[in-house]
Design a protein around this motif. Structure first.
Motif, PDB file in Angstrom:
ATOM      1  N   LYS A   2      -5.940   2.116   7.408  1.00 28.26           N
ATOM      2  CA  LYS A   2      -5.431   0.771   7.653  1.00 28.26           C
ATOM      3  C   LYS A   2      -5.213   0.027   6.338  1.00 28.26           C
ATOM      4  CE  LYS A   2      -7.286   0.023  12.257  1.00 28.26           C
ATOM      5  NZ  LYS A   2      -8.168  -0.797  13.088  1.00 28.26           N
ATOM      6  N   LYS A   3      -6.118   0.240   5.405  1.00 25.00           N
ATOM      7  CA  LYS A   3      -6.013  -0.431   4.116  1.00 25.00           C
ATOM      8  C   LYS A   3      -4.763   0.025   3.376  1.00 25.00           C
ATOM      9  CE  LYS A   3      -8.722  -1.654   0.086  1.00 25.00           C
ATOM     10  NZ  LYS A   3      -9.999  -1.511  -0.603  1.00 25.00           N
ATOM     11  N   ARG A   4      -4.442   1.315   3.442  1.00 24.76           N
ATOM     12  CA  ARG A   4      -3.228   1.846   2.804  1.00 24.76           C
ATOM     13  C   ARG A   4      -1.971   1.276   3.459  1.00 24.76           C
ATOM     14  NH1 ARG A   4      -3.674   7.976   0.761  1.00 24.76           N
ATOM     15  NH2 ARG A   4      -5.750   7.807  -0.140  1.00 24.76           N
ATOM     16  N   MET A   5      -2.000   1.181   4.765  1.00 24.48           N
ATOM     17  CA  MET A   5      -0.834   0.634   5.476  1.00 24.48           C
ATOM     18  C   MET A   5      -0.641  -0.838   5.120  1.00 24.48           C
ATOM     19  SD  MET A   5      -1.047   2.533   9.170  1.00 24.48           S
ATOM     20  CE  MET A   5       0.329   1.657   9.827  1.00 24.48           C
ATOM     21  N   MET A   7      -1.627  -2.316   2.334  1.00 23.00           N
ATOM     22  CA  MET A   7      -1.155  -2.368   0.948  1.00 23.00           C
ATOM     23  C   MET A   7       0.325  -2.002   0.865  1.00 23.00           C
ATOM     24  SD  MET A   7      -3.557  -3.541  -0.857  1.00 23.00           S
ATOM     25  CE  MET A   7      -2.989  -3.211  -2.499  1.00 23.00           C
ATOM     26  N   ALA A   8       0.749  -1.013   1.625  1.00 23.07           N
ATOM     27  CA  ALA A   8       2.164  -0.617   1.640  1.00 23.07           C
ATOM     28  C   ALA A   8       3.028  -1.754   2.177  1.00 23.07           C
ATOM     29  CB  ALA A   8       2.354   0.650   2.472  1.00 23.07           C
ATOM     30  N   ALA A   9       2.559  -2.426   3.213  1.00 23.00           N
ATOM     31  CA  ALA A   9       3.304  -3.548   3.786  1.00 23.00           C
ATOM     32  C   ALA A   9       3.409  -4.698   2.787  1.00 23.00           C
ATOM     33  CB  ALA A   9       2.650  -4.018   5.079  1.00 23.00           C
ATOM     34  N   PHE A  11       3.206  -4.438  -0.492  1.00 20.58           N
ATOM     35  CA  PHE A  11       4.089  -3.974  -1.565  1.00 20.58           C
ATOM     36  C   PHE A  11       5.557  -4.071  -1.137  1.00 20.58           C
ATOM     37  CE2 PHE A  11       6.317  -0.555  -3.850  1.00 20.58           C
ATOM     38  CZ  PHE A  11       6.086  -0.972  -5.154  1.00 20.58           C
ATOM     39  N   LEU A  12       5.850  -3.674   0.082  1.00 15.06           N
ATOM     40  CA  LEU A  12       7.217  -3.741   0.607  1.00 15.06           C
ATOM     41  C   LEU A  12       7.702  -5.186   0.683  1.00 15.06           C
ATOM     42  CD1 LEU A  12       9.666  -2.284   1.887  1.00 15.06           C
ATOM     43  CD2 LEU A  12       8.546  -2.605   4.090  1.00 15.06           C
TER      44      LEU A  12
END
Length: 154
Positions: A2-5, A7-9, A11-12
């Protein structure tokens, strides 16, 4: 995961802030605008400029939130669609049959309360038409549509 998702959101969303769509910053009035094709009384022109021109002319007054993506991208797309459907700045370039049809559509959309869009008037309260303004704008559009149609023999 969840943390990676997340962070990706983030960043996007941060990355798309650098995308700057072209702005609709031309002149709303000119030699091909609607006033050169049909009679437009001053009160009707004021209504059109206040309630319609941001999406249906070559000049848009962008709100501050147009600088935030993806809202700015959505607004840009919405304005382009609006201008493709009806452009008051280029109205005089339309063929008479198309002019008559667009005037008929203006009357229908205003009469049925579809225009200006409720989402637009939610934020732009001055663009909301009163019942009297709706009646005036509808009557004007119908009268102009009949005049244009009579000229082309419809």
């Amino acid at each position: 995961m969840k943390k990676r998702m997340l962070m990706a959101a983030i960043f996007l969303l941060a990355g798309i802030q650098f995308i700057r769509p072209a702005r609709n910053l031309g002149n709303a009035d000119g030699p091909q605008d609607i006033t050169h094709a049909v009679a437009v009384p001053a009160p009707v022109l004021t209504m059109l400029k206040t309630s319609c021109y941001d999406c249906h002319a070559n000049k848009t007054a962008y709100p501050w939130y147009a600088n935030i993506q993806p809202v700015g991208l959505w607004l840009g797309h919405h304005v382009e669609e609006g201008k493709e459907e009806l452009n008051f700045t280029e109205f005089a370039t339309y063929a008479p049959k198309r002019m008559a049809h667009k005037l008929e559509e203006i009357a229908e959309e205003v009469e049925e309360g579809h225009m200006p869009l409720p989402a637009y008037t939610l934020i732009h309260a001055d663009a909301k038409l009163t019942e009297a303004q709706m009646a005036e704008l509808t009557a004007w559009a119908k009268a102009q549509q009949q005049q244009v149609a009579a000229k082309i023999g419809q």
